[in-house]
Each structure stands twice: as structure tokens, then as C-alpha cells.
Write an enzyme that holds these catalytic residues in place. Structure first.
Site, PDB file in Angstrom:
ATOM      1  N   GLU A   1     -11.437  -0.160  -3.094  1.00  0.00           N
ATOM      2  CA  GLU A   1     -10.586   0.374  -2.017  1.00  0.00           C
ATOM      3  C   GLU A   1      -9.404   1.106  -2.631  1.00  0.00           C
ATOM      4  O   GLU A   1      -9.259   1.186  -3.845  1.00  0.00           O
ATOM      5  CB  GLU A   1     -10.104  -0.756  -1.102  1.00  0.00           C
ATOM      6  CG  GLU A   1      -9.236  -1.787  -1.797  1.00  0.00           C
ATOM      7  CD  GLU A   1      -8.864  -2.975  -0.912  1.00  0.00           C
ATOM      8  OE1 GLU A   1      -9.297  -3.044   0.260  1.00  0.00           O
ATOM      9  OE2 GLU A   1      -8.137  -3.857  -1.396  1.00  0.00           O
TER      10      GLU A   1
ATOM     11  N   ASP B   1       0.818  -1.222   0.000  1.00  0.00           N
ATOM     12  CA  ASP B   1       0.000   0.000   0.000  1.00  0.00           C
ATOM     13  C   ASP B   1       0.856   1.278   0.000  1.00  0.00           C
ATOM     14  O   ASP B   1       0.659   2.173   0.846  1.00  0.00           O
ATOM     15  CB  ASP B   1      -0.912   0.028   1.240  1.00  0.00           C
ATOM     16  CG  ASP B   1      -1.699  -1.256   1.429  1.00  0.00           C
ATOM     17  OD1 ASP B   1      -2.115  -1.856   0.423  1.00  0.00           O
ATOM     18  OD2 ASP B   1      -1.911  -1.649   2.593  1.00  0.00           O
TER      19      ASP B   1
HETATM   20  O1  FUB Z   1      -3.129  -3.590   3.582  1.00  0.00           O
HETATM   21  C1  FUB Z   1      -4.422  -3.902   4.046  1.00  0.00           C
HETATM   22  C2  FUB Z   1      -5.440  -3.606   3.008  1.00  0.00           C
HETATM   23  O2  FUB Z   1      -5.168  -4.366   1.854  1.00  0.00           O
HETATM   24  C3  FUB Z   1      -5.425  -2.179   2.518  1.00  0.00           C
HETATM   25  O3  FUB Z   1      -5.991  -1.287   3.410  1.00  0.00           O
HETATM   26  C4  FUB Z   1      -6.142  -2.360   1.239  1.00  0.00           C
HETATM   27  O4  FUB Z   1      -6.076  -1.279   0.384  1.00  0.00           O
HETATM   28  C5  FUB Z   1      -5.475  -3.599   0.703  1.00  0.00           C
HETATM   29  O5  FUB Z   1      -4.277  -3.314   0.039  1.00  0.00           O
END
Ligand code: FUB
Length: 348
Positions: free
Chosen positions: A247, A36
Site C-alpha cells: 500500500e 499518511d
Molecule cells: O490510514 C489508513 C491506512 O493505513 C492507509 O490508507 C494505509 O496506507 C495505512 O497507512
């Protein structure tokens, strides 16, 4: 994917651990698992704010319980050929009174001499909230506020400071990120949009958007969902899994226009949409990266010395274990009209 291995070794010196010599599409560090990546340029250096994955042997699930992160390390690159430096632990959840677990994807904003680290974590009731911590240095250590930012929920904060000094927060993620549990205006543990719950005719849930107040530690006004429209100007539907928001929002500005990019989750694409304003509505513009090795895909886009770069992650170092990820970068080609040439991660 190919079977190449990074060529540089990792070594330690004076309490700092260095990663590999930066190379496009190679892991930037290997001594810890990172994901991320939110990249920013401060004082002519590139700083990367990643999640710090913790290895374990438990199974994955739709709730994201496999992502058990407890702290943040800030990575930095003096330039794009330099060794990637791990600047050590910048913030640990044991020092944050409201957090119970899962310090997921963070981001940083700079304003008036202070660096603001925005991060999601579960509160003591198991609800994801967004917190903020401050530092006078881009690498921390960051001093957390005692409570989360009131009015926030869900995950994946991305901050954006516009040329006029106004600052915004984009955030939210489905499933484990809980955004789909808030559609009634309150947290409903039983709600959700797993595959069987999808209504192809219903408008997709957009990411959250709010302006940050002048203190950068609270929201100005009520957060609201952003609209993402298709080519005809109709809202993208929740059954449109190739294009709907899942997301990992990111905002970049190019030639005066605003570009919201994000992950489509279940279909594993990075896509982007364009607007004349930071608050949208955004019009879907295309796919910017094909799936990487691993379930999640999460990125940032940053300009450095007049060129544009995509920071992202995959699971190369763990050979595909979803919660053992590594951050990478690659150059982006952006046309004058803002069109981004799609990245095919293990080709070109
Ligand atoms: O790293 C945990 C979660 O996985 C993140 O918040 C999302 O965007 C995904 O990458």
C-alpha cells in the site's frame, strides 16, 4: 525506540491550533492524531495532507476497521523551523453523498489555479473508491464531487503532475484496502491475500496507475496494474513480502527518472523502484526506511529548497497504538544516480 518527548507546547490562537516547532523525527502536531502524510510545496510553503486518526478502544483487525477517520485537516509549515499549523477541517464525510465511512490516506494535486484533493473512502456498499474535491486554496475548504471517480477502487491515491503537465494517479492497497479482492476484474468479497492465501510463485499485485483527464476529476483510459520487477527483470512474487507492493504508493522524479516508493505492509518497510517512464515498468532499487513503531508505514517524498525530505508517521505519541499515529519528517540523502540512503528511524 527512545523515550524523548517533543519540547514545545501546543497552543491555540484565533481559531487555529499550532503544533510543535518543526524538528526532524519529532511529531509535528499532538492535539490530533495524524498519519499518511502527503507533502507538497506550494508557493514556497510546505503543505501536509494527512489522515486524521480517531482514538477508540476497539481491537485491530486485518480489515483495517480500526482506522475510522471522518475528515481531513491540512497542516502547513512556513519553513522547516516553523511551528506546524493545523488549518482546521478541510473536508468532512458528512458532506460527501457517496461516502459511508473511513476517509483514509489522501493526496493533493495543483493544476491551473485549482487544488484537487484525492481521497479514498468506502461507498454505501462498503467498497473503497477514490473521490475528488476541489478548492482554490491549498488548505481548503474542499468542495467534493457528488460521486467517486468512475473506474476507481481501493485506497491510497497519490497524484503526480509531470513537468509536461500530464497528471497521473497511483493507488491501491491490499487486505483492508481491498486491492486483492479485485483480481478477477470484479469485487469478490471472498478473495484475498492474507498470509495463508499467498502463492509464492504467483506475480505480486502491482499498484494501480492511470492518467488523469484534463478536468483532473476523471480518468483518461483504463487503469492498470504497474509492474515491479526484480534485478533480473522478473516480476516480484507475492511471497516476496520484503519487496512486494502492499500500500501507500508515492511518485517522485529525480534527474529525469521516476521513483515509485511504497510500503511492504506485513514486513513494514518503505522501499522504492525506478523507471524511465511514469507508467513503468519499475525496477526494484532498495529499501528506504526500516520499520517504525506501529503496524503501518506510509510516507511522501518532497523537494524543498534544493533538499529532499521524507514525511512519514509512527505511533510515538500513543506509545504504539496502531490507529493513533503522528506525522513526522526527516531529511533524505539522494545520490546523483537516484539511490536513497536508507533511514533507520530511531538511530542516525
Ligand atoms: O490510514 C489508513 C491506512 O493505513 C492507509 O490508507 C494505509 O496506507 C495505512 O497507512
Amino acid at each position: 525506540m527512545g523515550s524523548f518527548l517533543p519540547e514545545m507546547i501546543c497552543f491555540c490562537e484565533a481559531g487555529k491550533v499550532y503544533g510543535f516547532m518543526a524538528k526532524q523525527r519529532r511529531p509535528l502536531v499532538s492535539h490530533i492524531f495524524t498519519a499518511d502524510p502527503s507533502a507538497h510545496v506550494f508557493n514556497d510553503k510546505i503543505y501536509i495532507y494527512p489522515s486524521h486518526d480517531i482514538p477508540h478502544d476497539a481491537e485491530d483487525n486485518d480489515n483495517g476497521d480500526e482506522y475510522r477517520m471522518e475528515d481531513y485537516h491540512v497542516l502547513s509549515l512556513d519553513n522547516l523551523d516553523a511551528e506546524c499549523v493545523d488549518n482546521g477541517e478541510a473536508l468532512h464525510m458528512k458532506n460527501i453523498p457517496w461516502v459511508s465511512k473511513q476517509m483514509w490516506a489522501p493526496d493533493v494535486a495543483y493544476k491551473n489555479g485549482t487544488y484537487y484533493l484525492y481521497f479514498p473512502a468506502r461507498d454505501k456498499d462498503g467498497i473503497f473508491r477514490i473521490g475528488v474535491a476541489t478548492s482554490s486554496s491549498p488548505v481548503g475548504p474542499f468542495d467534493p464531487e457528488p460521486d467517486y471517480i468512475q473506474g476507481t477502487y481501493s485506497i491510497d491515491p497519490a497524484s503526480f503532475v509531470d513537468d509536461d503537465g500530464r497528471a497521473y494517479l497511483y493507488y491501491g492497497g491490499l487486505w483492508g484496502g481491498q486491492l486483492d479482492k479485485w483480481t478477477k476484474g470484479f469485487f469478490d468479497e471472498k478473495a484475498g491475500q492474507l498470509e495463508g492465501d499467498l502463492d509464492p510463485t504467483r506475480d505480486a499485485i502491482g499498484p494501480m496507475f492511470c492518467e488523469l483527464a484534463d478536468d483532473m476529476k476523471s480518468l483518461k483510459g483504463e487503469p492498470r496494474h504497474l509492474q515491479i520487477l526484480d534485478e533480473e527483470g522478473n516480476p516480484i512474487k507475492e511471497g516476496d513480502e520484503d519487496r512486494r507492493y502492499f500500500e501507500g504508493p508515492w511518485m517522485h522524479k529525480f534527474n529525469g527518472k521516476y521513483y515509485l516508493s511504497y510500503s511492504t505492509g506485513t514486513t513494514h518497510y518503505l522501499v522504492y523502484a525506478e523507471s524511465d517512464k511514469p507508467e513503468g515498468p519499475f525496477k526494484y532499487k532498495g529499501r528506504l526506511m526500516e520499520p517504525v513503531l506501529g503496524w503501518t508505514t506510509h510516507h511522501s517524498i518532497v523537494e524543498y529548497h534544493g533538499e529532499w525530505y521524507l514525511f512519514y508517521h509512527d505511533c510515538e505519541l500513543s506509545n504504539g497504538i496502531n490507529h493513533r499515529r503522528n506525522v513526522k519528517f526527516t531529511k533524505l540523502d539522494i545520490a546523483p544516480d537516484g539511490t536513497i540512503k536508507k533511514i533507520i528511524p530511531y538511530e542516525d
